[in-house]
Design a protein around this motif. Structure first.
Motif, short mmCIF file in Angstrom:
data_model
loop_
_atom_site.label_atom_id
_atom_site.label_comp_id
_atom_site.label_asym_id
_atom_site.label_seq_id
_atom_site.Cartn_x
_atom_site.Cartn_y
_atom_site.Cartn_z
N TRP A 253 -11.21 -37.13 35.14
CA TRP A 253 -10.36 -37.75 36.16
C TRP A 253 -10.36 -39.27 36.00
O TRP A 253 -9.31 -39.92 36.09
N GLU A 254 -11.55 -39.86 35.78
CA GLU A 254 -11.63 -41.32 35.61
C GLU A 254 -10.82 -41.77 34.39
O GLU A 254 -10.17 -42.81 34.44
N ASP B 254 -7.14 -41.66 35.52
CA ASP B 254 -6.73 -42.54 36.61
C ASP B 254 -7.07 -44.01 36.37
O ASP B 254 -6.35 -44.90 36.83
N HIS C 108 -5.97 -44.80 31.84
CA HIS C 108 -4.61 -44.52 31.36
C HIS C 108 -4.63 -43.69 30.07
O HIS C 108 -3.84 -43.92 29.15
N ARG D 216 -3.26 -30.94 36.30
CA ARG D 216 -2.90 -32.33 36.03
C ARG D 216 -2.71 -32.55 34.51
O ARG D 216 -1.72 -33.16 34.08
#
Length: 366
Positions: free
Chosen positions: A237-238, A241, A244, A263
């Motif tokens: 996730w990091e 988010d 990029h 996602r």
């Protein structure tokens, strides 16, 4: 040895014949035994063990190597197991490269070995922190490697783009400096920014390198992040988010988070999976229990790669064949894997289009 049959049999020879890309392979992990023998002799350094068993894994998948610095700290004693020992082995290998000619020759040989597996284009990861003889001369290292890749391509071998990688333990300021330098100077053949290293030592590095990857994004550079291997879904996730990320290197533990899988699938972020590496380093006991099948079933784009082919004693065709056998893929599905590898690469648009056109003409019948 063959894979599943559909229109025709999937074999290693047939896989080699496919024009394809590899997007998760480290230059540091591509020194063959003959390379190390030559380099150690030139450097006047002894091998860390018998030549015949230099790549053998120890009891806990550790490499018996001399004491070296890995990522800003001393790791005393030889033979530390798992990824820590493996990274120390890479440091020792790269430390043998002392001259421009040696660096260029290693780059040329890498391209030749990629070509032997039928790879037409490679995004190779280069982490300058492993190359201890080049500290403070990173630009010269990249120039020497690019010269070797230039010669290889002129000789008809695999085209190679370089993804410069940060080490997870580097500081935010160091990462931003590297990104600014690449964005400003545009070193020849550099196509992207990466981050790699031992996730256990720094599992949450997204915030630390957010500035660096924002600089890379704004400069139009590719972004790929080594994460979700020994660290969990939060690290992926990091990468999405904060960094990029256009690609995730490994990312296999995304399988633990259904929302993350959606996602990745919806955004078309591919995972550069390296099954043999994961198994060899003890993440999974065998391919049957590796999550690659579940990732594919969830609609995530997956490419299959070698990671560190020389010490792991693997080739790209062996990796693809093993996956095809395990998942029951026929020729049509393997061609799709090749198409996905090309689409995931940071190759120039004209290169991607040319390879796509070649793959669309591949005959599926024997």
């Amino acid at each position: 040895m063959t894979g599943s049959t559909g229109d025709a049999t999937v074999t290693a020879d047939w896989i080699r014949s496919l024009p394809k890309a590899e997007v998760h392979v480290h230059l540091e992990g591509s020194f063959e035994l003959i390379d190390l023998l030559e380099l150690a002799k030139a450097a006047g350094e002894p091998l860390p063990g018998p030549a015949a068993t230099l790549f053998d894994l120890g009891t806990h998948h550790g490499f018996a190597v001399p004491e070296v610095t890995t990522g800003g700290g001393r790791d005393n004693g030889a033979g530390v197991g798992g990824l820590t020992g493996f990274l120390r082995f890479l440091d020792w290998q790269c430390g043998l490269v002392r001259t421009r000619e040696q660096a260029a020759r290693h780059a040329y040989r890498f391209a030749a070995r990629q070509s032997a597996s039928g790879v037409a284009y490679t995004d190779v990861i280069v982490n300058p922190t492993h190359w201890r003889a080049w500290r403070g001369r990173e630009a010269a290292l990249l120039a020497a490697l690019a010269a070797g890749f230039d010669e290889a391509e002129q000789d008809g071998l695999c085209a190679v783009g370089i993804c410069v990688s940060l080490l997870r333990q580097q500081s935010s300021a160091e990462g931003a400096d590297v990104a600014r330098w690449i964005a400003r100077d545009r070193p020849h053949r550099v196509v992207g920014l990466s981050v790699d290293g031992d996730e256990r030592a720094a599992p949450r590095s997204g915030a630390r390198f957010a500035e660096a990857f924002t600089i890379a994004r704004d400069a139009g550079l590719g972004r790929t992040v080594h994460t979700g291997e020994s660290s969990g879904p939060d690290s992926v996730w990091e990468a999405l988010d904060l960094l990029h990320a256009q690609r995730i290197d490994h990312g296999i533990r995304a399988v633990e988070d259904p929302v993350l899988l959606r996602r990745l699938a919806d955004d078309g972020v591919s995972l550069g999976v390296c099954p043999h590496s994961n198994i060899t380093l003890g993440l999974y006991p065998d391919l049957a229990r590796h999550p690659i099948g579940r990732l594919v079933a969830a609609g995530v784009t997956v490419t299959v790669n070698t990671d560190d082919p020389a010490p792991l004693r693997t080739t790209l065709e062996a990796e693809w064949l093993a996956v095809a056998e395990s998942l029951g893929w026929d020729r049509e599905r393997v061609v799709r894997l090749a198409l996905d590898s090309v689409a995931a690469s940071f190759a120039p648009a004209e290169t991607r289009e040319r390879l796509r056109a070649q793959l669309e003409r591949v005959p599926l019948a024997a």
